[in-house]
Each structure stands twice: as structure tokens, then as C-alpha cells.
Design a protein around this motif. Structure first.
Motif, PDB file in Angstrom:
ATOM      1  N   UNK A 186      85.676 111.885 -98.097  1.00 46.03           N
ATOM      2  CA  UNK A 186      86.997 112.005 -97.449  1.00 46.03           C
ATOM      3  C   UNK A 186      87.694 110.777 -97.064  1.00 46.03           C
ATOM      4  N   UNK A 187      86.758 109.749 -96.865  1.00 46.39           N
ATOM      5  CA  UNK A 187      87.678 108.529 -96.432  1.00 46.39           C
ATOM      6  C   UNK A 187      87.507 108.249 -95.064  1.00 46.39           C
ATOM      7  N   UNK A 188      87.746 107.036 -94.321  1.00 42.97           N
ATOM      8  CA  UNK A 188      87.834 106.774 -93.055  1.00 42.97           C
ATOM      9  C   UNK A 188      89.268 106.259 -92.601  1.00 42.97           C
ATOM     10  N   UNK A 189      89.511 106.399 -91.395  1.00 46.98           N
ATOM     11  CA  UNK A 189      90.576 105.745 -90.851  1.00 46.98           C
ATOM     12  C   UNK A 189      90.635 104.174 -90.954  1.00 46.98           C
ATOM     13  N   UNK A 190      89.417 103.594 -90.902  1.00 50.25           N
ATOM     14  CA  UNK A 190      89.241 102.276 -90.767  1.00 50.25           C
ATOM     15  C   UNK A 190      90.130 101.649 -92.076  1.00 50.25           C
ATOM     16  N   UNK A 191      90.193 100.211 -91.949  1.00 53.16           N
ATOM     17  CA  UNK A 191      90.982  99.192 -93.138  1.00 53.16           C
ATOM     18  C   UNK A 191      89.560  98.983 -93.967  1.00 53.16           C
ATOM     19  N   UNK A 192      89.826  98.926 -95.258  1.00 53.50           N
ATOM     20  CA  UNK A 192      88.867  98.594 -96.244  1.00 53.50           C
ATOM     21  C   UNK A 192      89.178  97.154 -96.597  1.00 53.50           C
ATOM     22  N   UNK A 193      88.407  96.001 -96.363  1.00 51.34           N
ATOM     23  CA  UNK A 193      88.685  94.774 -96.874  1.00 51.34           C
ATOM     24  C   UNK A 193      87.509  94.286 -97.989  1.00 51.34           C
ATOM     25  N   UNK A 194      88.450  93.985 -99.155  1.00 48.87           N
ATOM     26  CA  UNK A 194      87.417  94.054-100.359  1.00 48.87           C
ATOM     27  C   UNK A 194      87.155  92.450-100.800  1.00 48.87           C
ATOM     28  N   UNK A 195      85.927  92.174-101.260  1.00 48.18           N
ATOM     29  CA  UNK A 195      85.170  90.799-101.412  1.00 48.18           C
ATOM     30  C   UNK A 195      84.532  90.818-102.857  1.00 48.18           C
ATOM     31  N   UNK A 196      84.537  89.975-103.380  1.00 46.18           N
ATOM     32  CA  UNK A 196      84.076  89.786-104.792  1.00 46.18           C
ATOM     33  C   UNK A 196      82.529  90.065-104.686  1.00 46.18           C
ATOM     34  N   UNK A 197      81.879  89.757-103.669  1.00 47.48           N
ATOM     35  CA  UNK A 197      80.302  90.336-103.763  1.00 47.48           C
ATOM     36  C   UNK A 197      79.973  90.494-102.144  1.00 47.48           C
ATOM     37  N   UNK A 198      78.948  91.297-101.945  1.00 44.24           N
ATOM     38  CA  UNK A 198      78.706  91.470-100.817  1.00 44.24           C
ATOM     39  C   UNK A 198      78.165  90.606 -99.647  1.00 44.24           C
ATOM     40  N   UNK A 199      77.770  89.213-100.240  1.00 43.52           N
ATOM     41  CA  UNK A 199      77.438  88.239 -99.393  1.00 43.52           C
ATOM     42  C   UNK A 199      78.887  87.553 -98.784  1.00 43.52           C
ATOM     43  N   UNK A 200      79.874  87.680 -99.244  1.00 43.85           N
ATOM     44  CA  UNK A 200      81.007  87.319 -98.709  1.00 43.85           C
ATOM     45  C   UNK A 200      81.477  88.140 -97.594  1.00 43.85           C
ATOM     46  N   UNK A 201      81.317  89.246 -97.909  1.00 48.28           N
ATOM     47  CA  UNK A 201      81.705  90.232 -96.916  1.00 48.28           C
ATOM     48  C   UNK A 201      80.789  90.021 -95.693  1.00 48.28           C
ATOM     49  N   UNK A 202      79.384  90.137 -95.807  1.00 46.68           N
ATOM     50  CA  UNK A 202      78.646  89.926 -94.618  1.00 46.68           C
ATOM     51  C   UNK A 202      79.038  88.501 -94.095  1.00 46.68           C
ATOM     52  N   UNK A 203      79.302  87.405 -94.967  1.00 45.85           N
ATOM     53  CA  UNK A 203      79.577  86.118 -94.243  1.00 45.85           C
ATOM     54  C   UNK A 203      80.757  86.169 -93.250  1.00 45.85           C
ATOM     55  N   UNK A 204      81.785  86.986 -93.664  1.00 45.51           N
ATOM     56  CA  UNK A 204      82.968  87.119 -93.286  1.00 45.51           C
ATOM     57  C   UNK A 204      82.913  88.023 -91.645  1.00 45.51           C
ATOM     58  N   UNK A 205      81.891  88.894 -91.732  1.00 45.20           N
ATOM     59  CA  UNK A 205      81.360  89.821 -90.528  1.00 45.20           C
ATOM     60  C   UNK A 205      80.940  88.590 -89.511  1.00 45.20           C
ATOM     61  N   UNK A 206      80.025  87.985 -90.078  1.00 42.03           N
ATOM     62  CA  UNK A 206      79.489  86.907 -89.040  1.00 42.03           C
ATOM     63  C   UNK A 206      80.750  86.049 -88.647  1.00 42.03           C
ATOM     64  N   UNK A 207      81.473  85.738 -89.447  1.00 43.10           N
ATOM     65  CA  UNK A 207      82.817  84.988 -89.057  1.00 43.10           C
ATOM     66  C   UNK A 207      83.958  85.472 -87.787  1.00 43.10           C
ATOM     67  N   UNK A 208      83.346  87.000 -87.774  1.00 44.80           N
ATOM     68  CA  UNK A 208      84.237  87.661 -86.845  1.00 44.80           C
ATOM     69  C   UNK A 208      85.373  88.060 -87.480  1.00 44.80           C
ATOM     70  N   UNK A 209      85.749  88.338 -88.850  1.00 44.73           N
ATOM     71  CA  UNK A 209      86.905  88.513 -89.491  1.00 44.73           C
ATOM     72  C   UNK A 209      87.088  89.902 -89.803  1.00 44.73           C
ATOM     73  N   UNK A 210      85.786  90.662 -89.827  1.00 44.37           N
ATOM     74  CA  UNK A 210      85.892  92.057 -89.904  1.00 44.37           C
ATOM     75  C   UNK A 210      84.748  92.685 -88.888  1.00 44.37           C
ATOM     76  N   UNK A 211      84.550  94.035 -88.813  1.00 44.27           N
ATOM     77  CA  UNK A 211      83.767  94.543 -87.733  1.00 44.27           C
ATOM     78  C   UNK A 211      82.452  95.355 -88.517  1.00 44.27           C
ATOM     79  N   UNK A 212      82.423  95.509 -89.611  1.00 42.31           N
ATOM     80  CA  UNK A 212      81.306  96.101 -90.266  1.00 42.31           C
ATOM     81  C   UNK A 212      81.276  95.989 -91.796  1.00 42.31           C
ATOM     82  N   UNK A 213      80.299  96.011 -92.602  1.00 43.66           N
ATOM     83  CA  UNK A 213      79.995  96.040 -93.879  1.00 43.66           C
ATOM     84  C   UNK A 213      79.383  97.094 -94.247  1.00 43.66           C
TER      85      UNK A 213
END
Length: 284
Positions: free
Chosen positions: A239-266
């Protein structure tokens, strides 16, 4: 087939229990942790060029053989237990030779990744077995995940081997082999995030995710099931979520951005989620 899946699931569960416990502990200096609840259920398979039905038949035979003779479990042990991963070398593509050209995205550990010039991962070791069984030279073409299925559809590669979730939309582009792995999506959060700590079931996690508003950012790898889960997919019945999706070339970049505080979850596939968090948490 069901027996093989249960063996794989049991093996992964045993190995990940300790790892997840460690990742969830703040006292060990962990930066991130995996919420150890599967929020989806998927099947991985390989995508074969629709113009090569004979290749599909041959690959299905190899998949059936390695599932029945224990070779698939042995390969999984290389990444989920105490086995030794096997490096796979790609040949140069040469249309004058008999080759099996594989499309992959080598940023999806433990299914496909690179160290130096060699490819590693469950899919890559299986690719080598398939090529050897067919008497073909193995060529591995590394590309962005979104391009993998398209490359096969366009005849640029013979088979897609990239931790592919079976879906109706992809099945219109390629012919899927029999499934070889039961997969799922999981949520990655900062180590001190307690949002999902009380959750016991997938419904518990889903309830929290569905209550998030548009101010919340959830990261994931472009073109994957994680993106479909957040944005919604009729194809996969999300169904999808109301939250915004932020896409990355790979999962490692997404998790690193989580650590950096730019996103909330992965939200990413379970096995890569654990591999990524374990690697990141191991860095002082």
C-alpha cells in the motif's frame, strides 16, 4: 524446495541471532541496529533472457541440483557460517567465444560484492557453477541495480543474478528460474533508537511505519523491494507509506546517511542489512 528453504532460514536465523543481539546493544559502541522482524516475505530467483528458453531449462536443472545435493547450503555457509567465501574471476566479454554473460549489482553483500578484481557472494558462486555445468566461460557485468533486468531484456546479458525478488512486473521482462532463496525486508535504525523495541510481530512494525508522516525520511536502495514498500506497489501488493523515500545506489550509502542524521530509517533486504550494520559497527 520447501526443505531447502527451511534449512536456509534456520541457518540464517542461528547465525544472525548473536549478530543482531550485538548490533542492538548500546554498550558495545554500535552505531546502528537491525529491527529483527521480517516485514515482508519474498522469493529470490534468477532472471533469464526470454529469447533463451533452453538456457532457462538448463539453469533450472542446476538450481534443482544444488538444492538437492547440498551445494546451495554449502555456498550459504560461506557467508552465514564459518565457511570460506570463494572469489570468482570474470572473463572479458568476447562475442566470438561461448560465454555466459551475467548482469549483477556487486553492492549487495552477501549475494554479490567485490574485493579487488574478484566477485564474491552467493549469486556469484552459483553463477560459476552454472557456467561450468554449461561449459561456458563466465562474464560478470557489474551495473546499477535498476539496469540489471533491463540489460537482460535488451539482450545485452544472458541472465540477471542480483538478489532479484520475483515480481509480476519483472516477469514481463525476463523469465524467472525456480526460487533459490527465501528473503525479506527489515528496518535499520540508529543504535539508540527505541521506536521498534516493543514490537513482536510484522504487524507491530507495520503499524508504526504506517503512522509516520511525510516529514519522516526512509532510505533504501533504488529499484529494490524496500523502495516499493515505502512508495507502494500494486505489483508487489504494498500500500505504501506516508513517509518520504530517499534512494541510494546501495544499502551501505543509505545506512551511512542514517548515521549522519539525514534520514530517519532504512528499509533493505534482511541479509544485506545485517552485513552492512555488522561492517559499520565494527569500525571504531
Amino acid at each position: 524446495m520447501k526443505i531447502a528453504k527451511r534449512i536456509l532460514a534456520a541457518l540464517l536465523a542461528v547465525v544472525l541471532v548473536g549478530a543482531v543481539f550485538a548490533a542492538c546493544s548500546k554498550s558495545d559502541g554500535a552505531k546502528v541496529k537491525v529491527v529483527d522482524i521480517e516485514i515482508t516475505n519474498e522469493e529470490y530467483a534468477f532472471g533469464v533472457d526470454k529469447n533463451q528458453p533452453e538456457l532457462l531449462e538448463k539453469v533450472n536443472k542446476v538450481v534443482a541440483d544444488i538444492k538437492s545435493n547440498g551445494k546451495l547450503d554449502e555456498i550459504c555457509n560461506h557467508y552465514f557460517s564459518d565457511g570460506e567465501p570463494v572469489g570468482i574471476t570474470t572473463a572479458a566479454e568476447d562475442t566470438s567465444k561461448e560465454q555466459l554473460v551475467v548482469a549483477t549489482n556487486a553492492e549487495f553483500e552477501p549475494f554479490e560484492f567485490k574485493k579487488g578484481d574478484q566477485f564474491y557472494g552467493i549469486d556469484m558462486e552459483i553463477a560459476k557453477i552454472i557456467a561450468d555445468e554449461l561449459g561456458l566461460e563466465l562474464v560478470i557485468k557489474d551495473m546499477k541495480f535498476e539496469a540489471v533486468v533491463t540489460a537482460v531484456q535488451q539482450g545485452k546479458c544472458d541472465i540477471a543474478m542480483a538478489g532479484l525478488t520475483v515480481s509480476p512486473d519483472r516477469a514481463e521482462q525476463v523469465d524467472f528460474t525456480e526460487s533459490y532463496y527465501a528473503a525479506s525486508q527489515k528496518v535499520v535504525v540508529k543504535a539508540d533508537d527505541t521506536t521498534f523495541d516493543a514490537c513482536q510481530t510484522a504487524d507491530d512494525v507495520s503499524k508504526i511505519l504506517n503512522e509516520l508522516d511525510a516529514s519522516v525520511k526512509i532510505g533504501g536502495q533504488n529499484g529494490t523491494t524496500g523502495q516499493a514498500y515505502v512508495q507502494g506497489s500494486e505489483d508487489l501488493e504494498f500500500d505504501g507509506l506516508k513517509a518520504e523515500f530517499v534512494g541510494y545506489d546501495n544499502g551501505s550509502l543509505a545506512v551511512q546517511d542514517l548515521i549522519n542524521g539525514n534520514i530517519d530509517y532504512v528499509i533493505i533486504d534482511a541479509a544485506p542489512a545485517q552485513a552492512i550494520t555488522t561492517a559499520i559497527n565494527a569500525v571504531a
